[in-house]
Motif scaffolding. Structure first.
Motif, short mmCIF file in Angstrom:
data_model
loop_
_atom_site.label_atom_id
_atom_site.label_comp_id
_atom_site.label_asym_id
_atom_site.label_seq_id
_atom_site.Cartn_x
_atom_site.Cartn_y
_atom_site.Cartn_z
N UNK A 1 0.84 -1.17 0.00
CA UNK A 1 0.00 0.00 0.00
C UNK A 1 0.89 1.24 0.00
N UNK A 2 0.66 2.20 -0.90
CA UNK A 2 1.53 3.37 -0.95
C UNK A 2 1.40 4.22 0.32
N UNK A 3 2.41 5.03 0.54
CA UNK A 3 2.40 5.97 1.64
C UNK A 3 2.93 7.30 1.12
N UNK A 4 2.63 8.35 1.83
CA UNK A 4 2.97 9.70 1.37
C UNK A 4 3.64 10.51 2.46
N UNK A 5 4.64 11.28 2.05
CA UNK A 5 5.15 12.37 2.88
C UNK A 5 4.40 13.59 2.43
N UNK A 6 3.86 14.32 3.37
CA UNK A 6 3.25 15.61 3.08
C UNK A 6 4.09 16.62 3.86
N UNK A 7 4.81 17.45 3.15
CA UNK A 7 5.71 18.41 3.78
C UNK A 7 5.25 19.83 3.50
N UNK A 8 5.26 20.63 4.53
CA UNK A 8 4.94 22.05 4.43
C UNK A 8 6.21 22.78 4.85
N UNK A 9 6.66 23.71 4.00
CA UNK A 9 7.98 24.31 4.19
C UNK A 9 7.95 25.81 3.94
N UNK A 10 8.59 26.54 4.81
CA UNK A 10 8.90 27.94 4.56
C UNK A 10 10.40 28.11 4.77
N UNK A 11 11.12 28.41 3.70
CA UNK A 11 12.56 28.62 3.80
C UNK A 11 12.81 29.97 4.45
N UNK A 12 13.55 29.96 5.54
CA UNK A 12 13.90 31.21 6.24
C UNK A 12 15.29 31.70 5.83
N UNK A 13 16.07 30.80 5.24
CA UNK A 13 17.39 31.13 4.71
C UNK A 13 17.53 30.39 3.38
N UNK A 14 16.99 30.98 2.30
CA UNK A 14 16.95 30.29 1.01
C UNK A 14 18.32 29.81 0.52
N UNK A 15 19.37 30.55 0.78
CA UNK A 15 20.70 30.13 0.33
C UNK A 15 21.12 28.84 1.02
N UNK A 48 -1.76 26.76 9.84
CA UNK A 48 -0.58 27.58 9.61
C UNK A 48 -0.24 27.62 8.12
N UNK A 49 0.16 28.77 7.66
CA UNK A 49 0.49 28.92 6.25
C UNK A 49 2.00 28.74 6.03
N UNK A 50 2.35 27.97 5.03
CA UNK A 50 3.73 27.75 4.63
C UNK A 50 3.86 28.17 3.18
N UNK A 51 5.12 28.41 2.74
CA UNK A 51 5.36 28.85 1.36
C UNK A 51 5.30 27.73 0.34
N UNK A 52 5.77 26.53 0.73
CA UNK A 52 5.86 25.39 -0.20
C UNK A 52 5.15 24.19 0.39
N UNK A 53 4.59 23.39 -0.49
CA UNK A 53 3.93 22.15 -0.08
C UNK A 53 4.42 21.06 -1.02
N UNK A 54 4.80 19.94 -0.44
CA UNK A 54 5.39 18.85 -1.22
C UNK A 54 4.68 17.55 -0.84
N UNK A 55 4.30 16.77 -1.84
CA UNK A 55 3.71 15.45 -1.61
C UNK A 55 4.59 14.45 -2.35
#
Length: 94
Positions: A1-15, A48-55
């Motif tokens: 059965x598949x599984x998922x990472x759901x990541x919410x990210x806000x980079x505070x130091x993009x470099x 909470x709001x984040x800048x990026x969302x990754x699945x």
């Protein structure tokens, strides 16, 4: 059965965050992961709001956990630590 990472990210130091971005995809590939969403337009009607969302899809939950705990991913994560606010959830699919 598949599984998922759901990541919410806000980079505070993009470099510094780029160090994570340069290492993590190779680790995910080694664990058979597939990106379903990465960045792009999004709405946050609740919570909470984040800048990026990754699945990311993994073959199963055990593989998702193994990827996260792997030395290779932990090395990538070390590049991200202090450079981003992150929330990751792993969930089993249907």
């Amino acid at each position: 059965m598949p599984a998922y990472w759901i990541a919410h990210v806000t980079a505070t130091d993009p470099a510094r965050y780029k160090g994570y971005q340069s290492l993590a995809p190779e680790v995910f590939a080694r664990f058979g992961a597939r990106f379903l969403a990465r960045g792009g337009a999004s709405d946050c009607p609740e919570g909470a709001e984040f800048d990026r969302h990754v699945v990311i899809e993994f073959p199963d939950l055990a593989t998702a956990r193994a990827c996260y705990m792997s030395p290779e991913y932990q090395a990538a994560k070390a590049q991200r630590d202090g450079a981003a606010e992150v929330m990751i959830t792993m969930v089993e699919g249907l």
